[in-house]
Design an enzyme around this catalytic site. Structure first.
Site, short mmCIF file in Angstrom:
data_model
loop_
_atom_site.label_atom_id
_atom_site.label_comp_id
_atom_site.label_asym_id
_atom_site.label_seq_id
_atom_site.Cartn_x
_atom_site.Cartn_y
_atom_site.Cartn_z
N SER A 16 0.92 -1.31 -0.17
CA SER A 16 -0.21 -0.11 -0.04
C SER A 16 0.91 1.25 0.03
O SER A 16 0.55 2.37 -0.70
CB SER A 16 -0.87 0.02 1.16
OG SER A 16 -1.74 -0.89 1.08
N THR A 62 -6.15 -2.98 7.43
CA THR A 62 -5.91 -4.48 7.00
C THR A 62 -6.02 -5.24 8.19
O THR A 62 -6.45 -5.08 9.26
CB THR A 62 -4.64 -4.59 6.12
OG1 THR A 62 -4.73 -5.82 5.62
CG2 THR A 62 -3.38 -4.54 7.03
N LYS A 66 -10.00 -5.26 10.23
CA LYS A 66 -11.16 -4.79 9.11
C LYS A 66 -12.41 -4.88 10.01
O LYS A 66 -13.48 -4.25 9.41
CB LYS A 66 -10.99 -5.80 7.97
CG LYS A 66 -10.04 -5.35 7.00
CD LYS A 66 -10.06 -6.31 6.09
CE LYS A 66 -9.05 -5.69 4.68
NZ LYS A 66 -9.22 -6.47 3.41
N ASP A 102 -13.26 -2.94 -1.76
CA ASP A 102 -12.53 -4.19 -2.51
C ASP A 102 -13.73 -4.65 -3.73
O ASP A 102 -12.99 -4.96 -4.66
CB ASP A 102 -12.54 -5.33 -1.44
CG ASP A 102 -11.35 -5.29 -0.51
OD1 ASP A 102 -10.51 -4.57 -1.06
OD2 ASP A 102 -11.55 -5.78 0.51
N ALA A 134 -14.43 -11.80 0.65
CA ALA A 134 -14.17 -11.33 -0.78
C ALA A 134 -15.35 -11.69 -1.79
O ALA A 134 -15.60 -10.64 -2.45
CB ALA A 134 -12.76 -12.06 -1.24
N ASN A 154 -19.84 -23.24 -3.90
CA ASN A 154 -19.00 -23.19 -2.62
C ASN A 154 -18.91 -24.57 -2.04
O ASN A 154 -19.72 -25.17 -2.23
CB ASN A 154 -19.45 -22.16 -1.78
CG ASN A 154 -18.51 -22.08 -0.55
OD1 ASN A 154 -16.94 -21.65 -0.87
ND2 ASN A 154 -18.72 -21.90 0.79
N ARG A 155 -17.82 -24.76 -1.69
CA ARG A 155 -17.87 -26.17 -0.72
C ARG A 155 -19.02 -26.32 0.15
O ARG A 155 -19.57 -27.29 0.39
CB ARG A 155 -16.59 -26.22 -0.02
CG ARG A 155 -15.97 -27.37 0.71
CD ARG A 155 -14.50 -27.47 1.22
NE ARG A 155 -14.24 -25.90 2.00
CZ ARG A 155 -13.19 -25.76 2.51
NH1 ARG A 155 -12.20 -26.45 2.39
NH2 ARG A 155 -13.01 -24.88 3.36
N SER A 158 -24.23 -23.33 2.55
CA SER A 158 -25.00 -22.27 3.20
C SER A 158 -24.24 -21.03 3.42
O SER A 158 -24.90 -20.02 3.35
CB SER A 158 -25.02 -23.00 4.69
OG SER A 158 -23.61 -23.12 5.45
P1 ATR Z 1 -12.05 -14.20 2.46
O1 ATR Z 1 -12.67 -13.42 3.70
O2 ATR Z 1 -10.66 -13.93 2.41
O3 ATR Z 1 -12.80 -14.20 1.47
P2 ATR Z 1 -12.66 -16.53 4.11
O4 ATR Z 1 -13.83 -16.02 4.65
O5 ATR Z 1 -11.66 -17.47 4.67
O6 ATR Z 1 -11.70 -15.68 3.08
O7 ATR Z 1 -13.46 -17.50 2.84
C1 ATR Z 1 -12.54 -18.50 2.26
C2 ATR Z 1 -13.44 -19.10 0.95
O8 ATR Z 1 -12.53 -20.18 0.52
C3 ATR Z 1 -14.23 -19.91 1.55
O9 ATR Z 1 -15.68 -19.55 0.52
C4 ATR Z 1 -14.09 -21.32 1.90
O10 ATR Z 1 -15.36 -22.31 1.50
P3 ATR Z 1 -16.02 -22.63 2.66
O11 ATR Z 1 -17.08 -21.51 2.86
O12 ATR Z 1 -16.57 -23.91 2.13
O13 ATR Z 1 -15.18 -22.80 3.84
C5 ATR Z 1 -13.26 -21.34 0.24
N1 ATR Z 1 -12.11 -22.26 0.77
C6 ATR Z 1 -11.11 -22.21 1.44
N2 ATR Z 1 -10.23 -23.38 1.27
C7 ATR Z 1 -11.06 -24.23 0.42
C8 ATR Z 1 -10.62 -25.22 -0.42
N3 ATR Z 1 -9.69 -26.20 0.07
N4 ATR Z 1 -11.61 -26.00 -1.18
C9 ATR Z 1 -12.66 -25.46 -1.49
N5 ATR Z 1 -12.82 -24.12 -0.87
C10 ATR Z 1 -12.14 -23.52 -0.03
#
Ligand code: ATR
Length: 286
Positions: A16, A62, A66, A102, A134, A154-155, A158
């Site tokens: 930054s 940061t 945050k 962001d 993000a 997403n994994r 929910s």
């Molecule tokens: P940020 O705030 O920086 O976006 P975060 O809140 O930790 O980071 O979000 C991480 C994201 O990455 C989540 O969507 C997470 O999936 P889950 O909601 O199922 O936890 C996803 N993520 C992290 N590692 C992963 C992996 N190995 N495979 C699939 N998704 C992953």
């Protein structure tokens, strides 16, 4: 003379200061950007009081502050409220106004790289991979920019549903599993990878297979360490268009600088310079 700062911990290697000093220079403005490393046990409240006394114009926030900073902020803008995190603070009439740049920064970086998207916002199918903070900011900014078809995979379904609850009238969002979108990848014009999968030091992973990717798609990864993630390298090998995460870093900073100074500084040349710095080919000239 502008006074800006960054609050966080650890921030010694933050980019930054380099970015904002370049903006000051490009914008023909006089100012300073200070690093304010604040170990977690120090009082954030006292620190903010000190910043008020020091006539600071604005600061970035940061990790790990945050979210923690929110109770001390007098007014939050819409994005910061929705995302639940602040990365930019403006001092206005001795009050602190909190923003999150962001999501808007991301959309600016995407459309700057692919200007044709601007005219196609209401038509293109967008896929967001991941449902963390993000992804939330990017989903909200895409909607506000006028994108209407935004799916989330997403994994943990929910988490994706929680983001889709922000859905505005006219916007269509479907929640998908990662394997579902792997199979239907060719439907998406824009595919945005928002998780940390592929980030240093574990660079040999991708969140989904790109087997079914077509050349017409734009594949974007917000990870910028490394600049070219395995995900982007595979997309490139498939002949698709790619969009790099380090450009988001520049555009979110551009918007922060604009909030502080009312000046939108052009970023010409900075993406290449930043790439060289991140790849260790160039030293940061603080
Ligand atoms: P940020 O705030 O920086 O976006 P975060 O809140 O930790 O980071 O979000 C991480 C994201 O990455 C989540 O969507 C997470 O999936 P889950 O909601 O199922 O936890 C996803 N993520 C992290 N590692 C992963 C992996 N190995 N495979 C699939 N998704 C992953």
């Amino acid at each position: 003379m502008y006074q800006f700062a960054l609050i966080g911990y650890p921030i010694k290697h933050s980019l930054s200061p380099w970015i904002h000093r370049q903006f000051l220079h490009k914008g023909h403005l006089k100012g300073e950007y200070h690093l304010m490393e604040l170990a977690e046990d120090q009082s954030l409240h006292k620190h903010l009081e000190r910043l008020q006394e020091q006539s600071i114009h604005g600061f970035n926030v940061t990790v790990p502050y945050k979210q923690k900073i929110i109770p001390y902020i007098d007014m939050l803008d819409e994005e910061a409220k929705v995302i639940g995190a602040v990365n930019t603070v403006l001092r206005e009439n001795n009050k602190w106004k909190g923003f999150n740049t962001d999501g808007i920064g991301y959309v600016r970086s995407l459309e700057q790289a692919f200007p044709q998207l601007e005219a196609e916002r209401e038509k293109v199918n967008v896929l967001i991979l991941g449902a963390g903070g993000a992804a939330r900011g990017i989903y909200y900014a895409l909607m506000n920019a006028g994108y209407l078809y935004i799916d989330i995979a997403n994994r943990t379904p929910s988490h994706a549903k929680a983001i889709a609850s922000l859905q505005k009238t006219g916007v269509k969002t479907r929640i998908k599993t990662l394997s579902e979108v792997e199979a239907s990848l060719s439907k998406y014009k824009v595919i945005i990878q928002t998780t940390s999968v592929g980030m240093k030091p574990v660079t040999d992973q991708t969140i989904i297979s790109l087997c079914n990717l077509t050349q017409e798609s734009i594949v974007s990864d917000i990870v910028y360490q490394p600049i070219e993630t395995k995900f982007l390298a595979e997309a490139k090998a498939k002949g698709a268009y790619v969009h790099y995460g380090h450009t988001m870093l520049l555009y979110q900073a551009q918007y922060a600088f604009e909030i502080w100074t009312n000046k939108r500084v052009p970023l010409d040349g900075m993406a290449d310079e930043l790439k060289q710095i991140l790849e260790g080919e160039s030293h940061v000239n603080w």
